[in-house]
Every structure is written in structure tokens, then in C-alpha cells.
Motif scaffolding. Structure first.
Motif, mmCIF file in Angstrom:
data_model
loop_
_atom_site.group_PDB
_atom_site.id
_atom_site.type_symbol
_atom_site.label_atom_id
_atom_site.label_comp_id
_atom_site.label_asym_id
_atom_site.label_seq_id
_atom_site.Cartn_x
_atom_site.Cartn_y
_atom_site.Cartn_z
ATOM 1 N N ILE A 6 17.390 -5.184 -4.255
ATOM 2 C CA ILE A 6 16.286 -4.226 -4.173
ATOM 3 C C ILE A 6 15.843 -4.170 -2.721
ATOM 4 C CG2 ILE A 6 13.947 -3.693 -4.958
ATOM 5 C CD1 ILE A 6 14.593 -5.514 -7.408
ATOM 6 N N LEU A 7 15.880 -2.997 -2.127
ATOM 7 C CA LEU A 7 15.482 -2.813 -0.734
ATOM 8 C C LEU A 7 14.058 -2.250 -0.729
ATOM 9 C CD1 LEU A 7 18.600 -2.933 -0.810
ATOM 10 C CD2 LEU A 7 18.604 -1.413 1.148
ATOM 11 N N LEU A 8 13.112 -3.075 -0.298
ATOM 12 C CA LEU A 8 11.700 -2.678 -0.300
ATOM 13 C C LEU A 8 11.213 -2.434 1.123
ATOM 14 C CD1 LEU A 8 10.227 -5.223 -2.886
ATOM 15 C CD2 LEU A 8 10.759 -2.802 -3.247
ATOM 16 N N PRO A 9 10.534 -1.315 1.350
ATOM 17 C CA PRO A 9 10.018 -1.017 2.687
ATOM 18 C C PRO A 9 8.776 -1.849 2.984
ATOM 19 C CG PRO A 9 9.280 0.648 1.154
ATOM 20 C CD PRO A 9 10.199 -0.276 0.376
ATOM 21 N N LEU A 10 8.605 -2.162 4.262
ATOM 22 C CA LEU A 10 7.387 -2.864 4.678
ATOM 23 C C LEU A 10 6.203 -1.915 4.829
ATOM 24 C CD1 LEU A 10 8.739 -5.365 7.366
ATOM 25 C CD2 LEU A 10 8.216 -5.791 4.963
ATOM 26 N N TYR A 11 6.500 -0.626 5.047
ATOM 27 C CA TYR A 11 5.459 0.376 5.308
ATOM 28 C C TYR A 11 5.696 1.600 4.430
ATOM 29 C CZ TYR A 11 5.099 -2.440 9.528
ATOM 30 O OH TYR A 11 4.977 -3.485 10.404
ATOM 31 N N ASP A 12 4.611 2.279 4.070
ATOM 32 C CA ASP A 12 4.773 3.539 3.353
ATOM 33 C C ASP A 12 5.117 4.643 4.351
ATOM 34 O OD1 ASP A 12 2.375 4.454 4.524
ATOM 35 O OD2 ASP A 12 1.201 4.221 2.698
ATOM 36 N N ASN A 13 5.267 5.853 3.867
ATOM 37 C CA ASN A 13 5.710 6.951 4.727
ATOM 38 C C ASN A 13 4.663 7.388 5.751
ATOM 39 O OD1 ASN A 13 8.230 7.037 3.527
ATOM 40 N ND2 ASN A 13 7.547 8.434 1.932
ATOM 41 N N GLY A 15 3.019 5.026 7.437
ATOM 42 C CA GLY A 15 2.959 3.905 8.372
ATOM 43 C C GLY A 15 2.014 2.791 7.965
ATOM 44 N N ASN A 16 1.459 2.846 6.750
ATOM 45 C CA ASN A 16 0.559 1.796 6.268
ATOM 46 C C ASN A 16 1.376 0.632 5.718
ATOM 47 O OD1 ASN A 16 -1.857 3.419 6.669
ATOM 48 N ND2 ASN A 16 -1.118 4.613 4.944
ATOM 49 N N GLN A 17 1.053 -0.573 6.186
ATOM 50 C CA GLN A 17 1.793 -1.753 5.760
ATOM 51 C C GLN A 17 1.389 -2.158 4.344
ATOM 52 O OE1 GLN A 17 1.487 -5.046 8.473
ATOM 53 N NE2 GLN A 17 3.153 -6.150 7.490
ATOM 54 N N PHE A 18 2.380 -2.510 3.527
ATOM 55 C CA PHE A 18 2.104 -3.010 2.190
ATOM 56 C C PHE A 18 1.576 -4.430 2.288
ATOM 57 C CE2 PHE A 18 5.352 0.247 1.361
ATOM 58 C CZ PHE A 18 4.627 1.039 0.500
ATOM 59 N N LYS A 53 19.881 17.087 11.465
ATOM 60 C CA LYS A 53 20.661 16.871 12.696
ATOM 61 C C LYS A 53 19.781 16.371 13.840
ATOM 62 C CE LYS A 53 24.699 19.747 12.378
ATOM 63 N NZ LYS A 53 25.523 20.696 13.083
ATOM 64 N N GLU A 54 18.526 16.767 13.833
ATOM 65 C CA GLU A 54 17.617 16.411 14.929
ATOM 66 C C GLU A 54 16.714 15.220 14.611
ATOM 67 O OE1 GLU A 54 17.545 19.684 13.611
ATOM 68 O OE2 GLU A 54 19.121 20.301 14.984
ATOM 69 N N THR A 55 16.644 14.818 13.358
ATOM 70 C CA THR A 55 15.663 13.822 12.946
ATOM 71 C C THR A 55 16.327 12.562 12.398
ATOM 72 O OG1 THR A 55 14.215 15.635 12.287
ATOM 73 C CG2 THR A 55 13.609 13.443 11.530
ATOM 74 N N THR A 56 15.990 11.433 13.010
ATOM 75 C CA THR A 56 16.429 10.133 12.508
ATOM 76 C C THR A 56 15.212 9.411 11.959
ATOM 77 O OG1 THR A 56 18.197 9.994 14.130
ATOM 78 C CG2 THR A 56 17.514 7.932 13.102
ATOM 79 N N VAL A 57 15.352 8.853 10.765
ATOM 80 C CA VAL A 57 14.271 8.136 10.102
ATOM 81 C C VAL A 57 14.592 6.652 10.137
ATOM 82 C CG1 VAL A 57 13.016 7.859 7.928
ATOM 83 C CG2 VAL A 57 13.826 10.114 8.621
ATOM 84 N N GLN A 58 13.545 5.840 10.266
ATOM 85 C CA GLN A 58 13.705 4.386 10.352
ATOM 86 C C GLN A 58 12.819 3.719 9.319
ATOM 87 O OE1 GLN A 58 13.217 2.546 14.264
ATOM 88 N NE2 GLN A 58 11.684 1.221 13.359
ATOM 89 N N ASP A 59 13.337 2.666 8.700
ATOM 90 C CA ASP A 59 12.562 1.839 7.777
ATOM 91 C C ASP A 59 12.822 0.377 8.080
ATOM 92 O OD1 ASP A 59 10.824 2.956 5.921
ATOM 93 O OD2 ASP A 59 12.368 3.341 4.440
ATOM 94 N N ASP A 60 11.773 -0.425 8.087
ATOM 95 C CA ASP A 60 11.913 -1.875 8.096
ATOM 96 C C ASP A 60 11.804 -2.317 6.649
ATOM 97 O OD1 ASP A 60 12.156 -2.017 10.836
ATOM 98 O OD2 ASP A 60 10.018 -2.314 11.172
ATOM 99 N N ILE A 61 12.789 -3.094 6.201
ATOM 100 C CA ILE A 61 12.853 -3.457 4.787
ATOM 101 C C ILE A 61 13.020 -4.956 4.603
ATOM 102 C CG2 ILE A 61 13.814 -1.229 4.081
ATOM 103 C CD1 ILE A 61 16.560 -2.670 3.893
ATOM 104 N N PHE A 87 5.615 1.753 -4.301
ATOM 105 C CA PHE A 87 5.814 1.671 -2.855
ATOM 106 C C PHE A 87 5.817 3.049 -2.197
ATOM 107 C CE2 PHE A 87 6.877 -2.564 -4.121
ATOM 108 C CZ PHE A 87 6.537 -3.348 -3.021
ATOM 109 N N ARG A 88 5.360 4.052 -2.949
ATOM 110 C CA ARG A 88 5.145 5.410 -2.436
ATOM 111 C C ARG A 88 6.338 5.925 -1.627
ATOM 112 N NH1 ARG A 88 0.691 2.369 -1.832
ATOM 113 N NH2 ARG A 88 0.689 2.201 0.419
ATOM 114 N N GLN A 89 7.501 5.913 -2.286
ATOM 115 C CA GLN A 89 8.733 6.346 -1.634
ATOM 116 C C GLN A 89 9.307 7.567 -2.349
ATOM 117 O OE1 GLN A 89 10.147 4.564 1.233
ATOM 118 N NE2 GLN A 89 7.985 4.009 1.055
#
Length: 102
Positions: A6-13, A15-18, A53-61, A87-89
Motif C-alpha cells: 500500500i503506497l500512502l502519501p505523506l501529504y494531501d493534494n 500540501g497538508n501533511q497527514f 507533457k508539461e506537468t510533472t507531479v511528485q508525491d512523498d510516500i 487520504f483524499r486522493q
């Protein structure tokens, strides 16, 4: 035997930390159901992907793993939907691999 990750993000979309409690709830629930869990939390993994093509998204998990002899797909599908909401994803990854114990 199946390994479930299970890959869980540290932050919601936004930028709020869980909170730690949110992660402990998942950890404790999985540990209770499957008799144990492995968590990778000290060094968060970083995921990058192209949304356009122009947008790269990053997640810390962080990654949670459990092993189970039987894969209850219906239960995992429902649990993934619950985690996605909690986790509001838009999409939350839960993946299974068949493993052979040596």
C-alpha cells in the motif's frame, strides 16, 4: 502467498501533511487483520509522474506491506476505496504480488 503493498502519501493534494494518527490507524488495522505488517516510513520514497507533457507531479510516500495466503480481491478493493477517501486522493495504489517463500 501474496505480498500486498500500500503506497500512502505523506501529504494531501493541497500540501497538508497527514497526522501520525492517520498512519497508525492503518498500521494497527492491517496488523490486527493479517497478524503483522512491515512499514517503510523513515525515508519516504518519492514518486514522480507526468500528468501532462508539461506537468510533472511528485508525491512523498510511505509503504505498508502485509503477506497473506489468500487474496480477497473484494475486501482489498473496498479497503483501497476507503483509503483513497481517507487520504483524499484521486488514485491510491494498492498492489499485490504472488510470492514463493524459499
Amino acid at each position: 502467498m501474496h505480498l500486498i503493498q500500500i503506497l500512502l502519501p505523506l501529504y494531501d493534494n493541497e500540501g497538508n501533511q497527514f497526522t501520525q494518527d492517520e498512519f497508525l490507524k492503518v498500521r494497527d488495522g492491517l496488523s490486527e487483520r493479517f497478524g503483522g505488517i512491515t512499514t517503510y516510513m523513515r525515508s519516504p520514497a518519492r514518486g514522480l509522474w507526468k500528468e501532462t507533457k508539461e506537468t510533472t507531479v511528485q508525491d512523498d510516500i510511505v509503504i505498508y506491506e502485509v503477506m497473506t495466503p489468500d487474496l480477497d480481491r473484494a475486501w482489498w478493493r473496498k479497503y483501497r476505496q476507503q483509503l483513497t477517501a481517507d487520504f483524499r486522493q484521486a488514485l491510491l495504489i494498492v498492489r499485490a504480488s504472488k510470492v514463493e517463500l524459499l
